[in-house]
Design an enzyme around this catalytic site. Structure first.
Site, mmCIF file in Angstrom:
data_model
loop_
_atom_site.group_PDB
_atom_site.id
_atom_site.type_symbol
_atom_site.label_atom_id
_atom_site.label_comp_id
_atom_site.label_asym_id
_atom_site.label_seq_id
_atom_site.Cartn_x
_atom_site.Cartn_y
_atom_site.Cartn_z
ATOM 1 N N LYS A 176 0.877 -1.181 0.000
ATOM 2 C CA LYS A 176 0.000 0.000 0.000
ATOM 3 C C LYS A 176 0.917 1.235 0.000
ATOM 4 O O LYS A 176 1.512 1.595 1.014
ATOM 5 C CB LYS A 176 -0.914 -0.048 1.239
ATOM 6 C CG LYS A 176 -1.379 1.286 1.792
ATOM 7 C CD LYS A 176 -2.295 2.066 0.892
ATOM 8 C CE LYS A 176 -2.509 3.476 1.459
ATOM 9 N NZ LYS A 176 -2.053 4.545 0.575
ATOM 10 N N GLY A 229 6.662 6.139 7.650
ATOM 11 C CA GLY A 229 5.828 7.329 7.507
ATOM 12 C C GLY A 229 5.964 8.212 8.727
ATOM 13 O O GLY A 229 6.987 8.173 9.426
ATOM 14 N N GLY A 234 2.348 6.181 12.511
ATOM 15 C CA GLY A 234 3.073 5.004 13.012
ATOM 16 C C GLY A 234 2.529 4.534 14.345
ATOM 17 O O GLY A 234 2.376 3.331 14.590
ATOM 18 N N GLU A 251 9.423 2.807 10.752
ATOM 19 C CA GLU A 251 10.499 3.761 10.441
ATOM 20 C C GLU A 251 9.831 5.120 10.334
ATOM 21 O O GLU A 251 9.072 5.360 9.388
ATOM 22 C CB GLU A 251 11.166 3.421 9.099
ATOM 23 C CG GLU A 251 11.893 2.099 9.062
ATOM 24 C CD GLU A 251 13.206 2.135 9.816
ATOM 25 O OE1 GLU A 251 13.727 3.226 10.100
ATOM 26 O OE2 GLU A 251 13.697 1.044 10.146
ATOM 27 N N CYS A 285 13.749 11.815 5.396
ATOM 28 C CA CYS A 285 13.652 11.565 6.839
ATOM 29 C C CYS A 285 14.980 11.862 7.512
ATOM 30 O O CYS A 285 15.031 12.163 8.693
ATOM 31 C CB CYS A 285 13.224 10.131 7.100
ATOM 32 S SG CYS A 285 14.205 8.950 6.199
ATOM 33 N N GLN A 332 1.729 19.462 1.911
ATOM 34 C CA GLN A 332 3.089 19.676 2.402
ATOM 35 C C GLN A 332 3.408 21.166 2.448
ATOM 36 O O GLN A 332 3.959 21.672 3.417
ATOM 37 C CB GLN A 332 4.090 19.009 1.441
ATOM 38 C CG GLN A 332 4.508 17.640 1.824
ATOM 39 C CD GLN A 332 5.250 17.615 3.126
ATOM 40 O OE1 GLN A 332 4.683 17.210 4.137
ATOM 41 N NE2 GLN A 332 6.503 18.064 3.157
ATOM 42 N N GLU A 384 9.560 17.959 13.645
ATOM 43 C CA GLU A 384 9.898 17.662 12.252
ATOM 44 C C GLU A 384 9.061 18.543 11.320
ATOM 45 O O GLU A 384 7.839 18.541 11.395
ATOM 46 C CB GLU A 384 9.620 16.186 11.936
ATOM 47 C CG GLU A 384 10.098 15.811 10.537
ATOM 48 C CD GLU A 384 9.745 14.383 10.140
ATOM 49 O OE1 GLU A 384 8.571 13.989 10.275
ATOM 50 O OE2 GLU A 384 10.644 13.663 9.681
#
Ligand code: NAP
Length: 495
Positions: A176, A229, A234, A251, A285, A332, A384
């Site tokens: 996915k 993601g 997560g 991750e 990342c 974004q 982040e």
């Protein structure tokens, strides 16, 4: 008739568009044109994909790993042949500059090739027994059907990191991808199809992450979930997977520091910083999102940085002269601009800070490379942002640099520039994260080494390198007693 491809789901070796299925499109973040149209999958489609993977599993598990490896080698060859075409799709659908689009595909090629070789390893251990005439060993077995859920920022590399590792170990996969890079995902799957992967071994479902993700995680036939993601997603995946005691590998995000000490080679550090902070428009990342700068070189280094940031060329990512392309989507762009607005209030904007408008920029999602000077502890210095936004933090000493570096929720990558070898090795010990670079920026993974992070960056395992095998196998411990009588461990010892 649409001027862009209309793609189906890939289930049981066939591209299918369920009757009446609704569709969504992906767009080019440079100019807003449509890249492709995809099926907006439903839980019923997930059920069909898991059924296909579950049905294909016994035969794939029984296929000798070196034979699985031969198929992966073919996949890597197909990707090599198609590299330029796929790289252009990456750039058109995700917005990274074309050199990085090629890099994304090359990373996929390298990893699939590397995993093909693992088919002749998949090492277990032999271990001595405490009893005579008894042999003890471990073998690796696949987990079963695994779900691979991936983000958009490395839209061919990350899916291949998961899929190739899962397949070489004998698992079957339901993939996915991030919705906004569904064409890149399609390119990935067609490479496996072209290499002759048996039907059902790899299946693709596209559509809304929450709905499809939940259906995958809730299906008891799915034994493991490999997720890359954001940290909030997560956490949801982990909690949901725990209900069925699923193996969940995560991750997640990063807030990666580059420490530049007073004895650093400043021109070298500057090159690294520009690449680390503004490569992929800061949407890696492992992007360098914090510069932790020693006070003795603070003004000099920032002066050097100002000149170079001003010279970065923003624009069409297909133009090889462009340094920084658009960010990946309207969402974004909105999120990054919100962080820039926060930064304007709590820190000092040194350069950039605007979205680009006018002419060709109006249809795309462009943001200027942005540098803030900030004390440690502001939101922009700790959260982040995932965009071309750098926070610069002044420190008086190595000890304070390390304290600041470690004082965030994430622990993915880090870097230190220094000419003192003792300090460099100390930093390797002191920085709390999964990756440390010395005299190189925070980005630059190589597929033969483990990749991942500590704290909220993940659940502790590692992808890539031989660690990837740990993620996708179960260890079976085997005892072979050839004594011809019952021997009792812990009781007959020494006899
Ligand atoms: P995201 O929003 O968390 O989405 C990641 C994937 O999860 C997408 O396929 C998404 O599908 C799906 N998803 C969404 N909601 C879900 C749910 N409830 N259950 C299951 N799956 C769900 O992350 P992103 O914006 O794509 O990626 C950016 C993040 O990834 C950043 O935080 C970055 O640091 C992190 N990242 C980490 C690494 C690493 O190795 N540590 C590498 C790359 C990126 P839809 O697209 O359909 O929503």
């Amino acid at each position: 008739m649409a001027s862009y491809p209309e793609v189906g789901l890939f289930i049981g070796g066939k591209w299918v568009s369920p009757p009446g299925a609704s569709r969504f499109t992906t767009i080019n973040p440079t100019d807003g044109t449509t890249v492709g149209s995809f099926v907006s999958g439903t839980p019923k489609d997930v059920d069909a994909a898991v059924t296909a993977a579950f049905t294909a599993y016994p035969a794939w598990k029984a296929t000798p790993p070196p034979v699985r490896g031969e198929i992966l080698l073919k996949v890597s060859q197909v990707l090599k042949q198609r590299k330029e075409q796929i790289a252009r799709v990456v750039t058109q659908e995700m917005g990274k500059v074309i050199a990085e689009g090629r890099g994304d595909v090359q990373e996929a090629i390298d990893f699939v090739e590397y995993m093909a070789g693992e088919g002749r390893r998949l090492f277990g251990e032999t271990v001595p027994s405490e009893l005579r005439n008894k042999f003890c060993l471990t073998v690796r077995q696949p987990k079963g059907v695994v779900a691979c859920i991936t983000p958009w920022n490395f839209p061919t590399a990350i899916p291949n990191w998961k899929i190739a590792a899962a397949l070489i170990c004998g698992n079957t996969v339901v993939f996915k991808p991030a919705s906004n890079t569904s064409m890149c995902a399609t390119e990935v799957v067609t490479a496996y199809e072209a290499a002759g992967l048996p039907p059902g071994v790899l299946n693709l479902v596209t559509g809304p992450g929450g709905i499809l993700g939940n259906a995958l995680i809730d299906d008891p036939r799915v034994r493991a979930v490999s997720f890359t993601g954001g940290v909030d997603t997560g956490r949801t995946v982990n909690v949901r997977g725990a209900q069925d005691l699923k193996a969940v590998h995560l991750e997640l995000g990063g807030k990666n520091p580059m420490i530049v000490m007073d004895d650093a080679n400043l021109p070298l550090a500057l090159e690294g910083l520009l690449f680390g902070a503004f490569g992929t428009a800061g949407q890696r990342c492992t992007a360098t999102s914090r510069l932790i700068l020693h006070e003795k070189v603070y003004d000099q280094f920032l002066g050097m940085l100002d000149r170079r940031v001003a010279g970065l060329r923003l624009g069409d990512p297909l133009d090889p002269k462009t340094d920084v392309g658009p960010v990946a989507s309207a969402d974004q762009q909105k999120k990054i601009l919100e962080y820039i607005a926060i930064g304007r209030k709590e820190a000092k904007l040194r350069t950039g800070g605007n979205k680009l408008t006018g002419g060709a920029y109006d249809k795309g999602f462009f943001i200027e490379p942005t540098v803030f000077e900030t004390p440690h502890g502001t939101r922009i210095s700790k959260e982040e942002i995932f965009g071309p936004v750098l926070s610069v933090i002044k420190v008086p000493s190595y000890e304070e640099a390390v304290r600041v570096a470690n004082d965030v929720e994430y622990g993915l990558s880090s870097s230190i520039y220094t000419s003192d070898v003792n300090r460099a090795f100390r930093a390797v010990e002191d920085l709390e994260c999964g990756i440390t670079y010395v005299n190189a920026p925070t980005i630059g993974a190589e597929v033969q080494l483990p990749f991942g992070g500590t704290k909220h960056t993940g659940t502790g395992g590692r992808e890539a390198g031989s660690s990837a095998i740990e993620e996708f196998t179960e260890i079976k411990t085997v005892f072979v007693d050839f004594s011809n009588h019952l021997q009792k461990a812990q009781i007959d010892v020494g006899e």
